[in-house]
Design an enzyme around this catalytic site. Structure first.
Site, PDB file in Angstrom:
ATOM      1  N   TYR A   1       0.821  -1.218   0.000  1.00  0.00           N
ATOM      2  CA  TYR A   1       0.000   0.000   0.000  1.00  0.00           C
ATOM      3  C   TYR A   1       0.856   1.269   0.000  1.00  0.00           C
ATOM      4  CZ  TYR A   1      -4.203  -2.761   1.040  1.00  0.00           C
ATOM      5  OH  TYR A   1      -5.246  -3.650   0.985  1.00  0.00           O
TER       6      TYR A   1
ATOM      7  N   LYS B   1       3.586 -14.240   5.719  1.00  0.00           N
ATOM      8  CA  LYS B   1       3.786 -15.242   4.666  1.00  0.00           C
ATOM      9  C   LYS B   1       5.300 -15.352   4.457  1.00  0.00           C
ATOM     10  CE  LYS B   1       2.013 -17.969   1.460  1.00  0.00           C
ATOM     11  NZ  LYS B   1       1.178 -19.150   1.728  1.00  0.00           N
TER      12      LYS B   1
ATOM     13  N   ASP C   1      -2.507 -17.697   5.156  1.00  0.00           N
ATOM     14  CA  ASP C   1      -3.555 -18.542   4.560  1.00  0.00           C
ATOM     15  C   ASP C   1      -4.131 -19.502   5.599  1.00  0.00           C
ATOM     16  OD1 ASP C   1      -0.942 -19.415   4.390  1.00  0.00           O
ATOM     17  OD2 ASP C   1      -1.147 -20.448   2.498  1.00  0.00           O
TER      18      ASP C   1
ATOM     19  N   ASP D   1      -5.586  -5.641   6.172  1.00  0.00           N
ATOM     20  CA  ASP D   1      -6.792  -5.138   5.516  1.00  0.00           C
ATOM     21  C   ASP D   1      -7.771  -6.292   5.271  1.00  0.00           C
ATOM     22  OD1 ASP D   1      -8.504  -3.432   4.262  1.00  0.00           O
ATOM     23  OD2 ASP D   1      -7.322  -3.188   2.438  1.00  0.00           O
TER      24      ASP D   1
END
Ligand code: NAD
Length: 362
Positions: free
Chosen positions: A124, A191, A225, A249
């Protein structure tokens, strides 16, 4: 004590939910003077700028703002005003509680999670290379030279910077928040198995900071995930989550879904000097001007704002009034009815009226 607060009503459903929120906040007993500031499409139409300098100046002066949602059209040159405000004022921590209120339709009862999202960097950051531009071709050539990796020439590229500084700042904020708010556990979501130099750095810094809180707050790690699945199956296993910007987000919308939807999910953007309070939801343009949107998320953002202002009594009264109106289930918007087509649902302003009436009895 009187507080002077910047009010950015936003667009879409922003005006309706902001008006509902300021009426309820005013009725909570807190003494607030609002300074109105326009940002987004309306500001562009009137001043030629999406985020006029006077909006930022007003927040810098007042230190606190309540903000309605602002539309960001997808895939155009129109940059997100929401992201720009967070970056311009260095509001590095996005705090989004996800709590079930009795009466809200949800698969789970008694959820009480807090999502702490890094707000200043990651994908972002706004560093983007447009497909077909000479700068993009140069970057693709440089990457080939440095890494021997091929990127297709017709690609667009977004850069994902994650720094030690910002990672340490957000993880420390999460642990300090946990301590102050009597929370037991912080889970770092990442991740790092794939993105070793960005998420890997975030995780490494999180482990270091966690070491300072050993014995006080439990630390846990989760891959994003897997975390998504765990949250929809066993949300009660979690307490405070700390995440880089993009995952924060997405996971905060997922958690909003766990506690009844975007209509009831509040948020705060916190910096070292300033704070801007806003709902998790966006401007829901299809409901604009229809007096249909649920004002709860915006009102609960006001509750977070009142706590920040140390107006704890007003905050508690307002939260109780919201909770009682939801529990009774009578004067609530369509999304809080068991059947969204129930004709007895009320509009945005009528739900605010019911909360104000309730406040008179608390
Ligand atoms: P959205 O949150 O505006 O709406 C998604 C859906 O959620 C709506 O169609 C509606 O069904 C439901 N919903 C949202 N708020 C609700 C409320 N208060 N009461 C009842 N139902 C509600 O998300 P979107 O459609 O993806 O985004 C619309 C615009 O808002 C986009 O331009 C987006 O960029 C912007 N946005 C702004 C912010 C912000 O200002 N902080 C945050 C998210 C999205």
């Amino acid at each position: 004590m009187q507080h002077r607060i910047t009010l950015i009503p936003g667009d879409g459903i922003g005006y309706e939910v902001s008006l509902a929120a300021i009426r309820c906040i005013q009725a909570s007993g807190a003494d607030i003077q609002w300074d109105n500031a326009l940002a987004g499409q309306d500001a562009l139409d009137k001043t030629g700028e999406l985020l006029p300098q006077n909006v930022l100046d007003s927040i810098k002066k007042n230190k606190v703002a309540l903000k309605g949602p602002i539309t960001t059209p997808i895939g155009t040159g129109f940059r997100s005003v929401n992201v720009s405000i967070r970056q311009a004022l260095d509001l590095f921590a996005c705090v989004r509680p996800a709590k079930t209120y009795p009466g809200v339709k949800s698969r789970f009862k008694d959820i009480d999670l807090v999502i702490i999202r890094e707000n200043s960097e990651d994908l972002y950051s706004g560093i983007e290379y447009q497909e077909g531009s000479p700068e993009t071709a140069d970057l693709i050539a440089q990457i080939k030279k440095d890494t021997n990796k091929n990127i297709r020439p017709d690609s667009g590229i977004t850069i994902k910077p994650i720094s030690k500084f910002a990672s340490e700042r957000i993880v420390r904020y999460a642990f300090e928040y946990a301590l102050e708010n009597n929370r037991k556990k912080v889970t770092c979501v990442h991740k790092a198995n794939i993105m070793k130099f960005t998420d890997g750095l975030f995780l490494q810094v999180a482990r270091q900071v966690a070491g300072e809180f050993t014995g006080k707050i439990t630390f846990e790690e989760a891959i994003v995930d897997n975390m998504s699945m765990q949250l929809v199956q066993k949300p009660h296993n979690y307490d405070v989550l700390v995440l880089p910007n993009l995952y924060g987000d997405i996971i905060s919308d997922l958690c909003a879904g766990l506690v009844g939807g975007l209509g009831v999910a509040p948020g705060a953007n916190i910096g070292t000097q300033m704070a801007v309070f806003e709902a998790v939801h966006g401007s829901a343009p299809k409901y604009k001007g229809k007096n249909k949107a649920n004002p709860t998320a915006m009102i609960l953002s006001g509750v977070l704002m009142l706590r920040h202002l140390k107006e704890n009594k007003a905050a508690l009264r307002l939260e109780q009034a919201v909770s009682q109106v939801i529990a009774e289930g009578k004067f609530v918007t369509y999304d809080l009815k068991p059947d969204p087509l129930d004709p007895s649902c009320v509009g945005t302003s009528e739900m605010a009226d019911a909360i104000i009436n309730k406040l008179k009895k608390i």
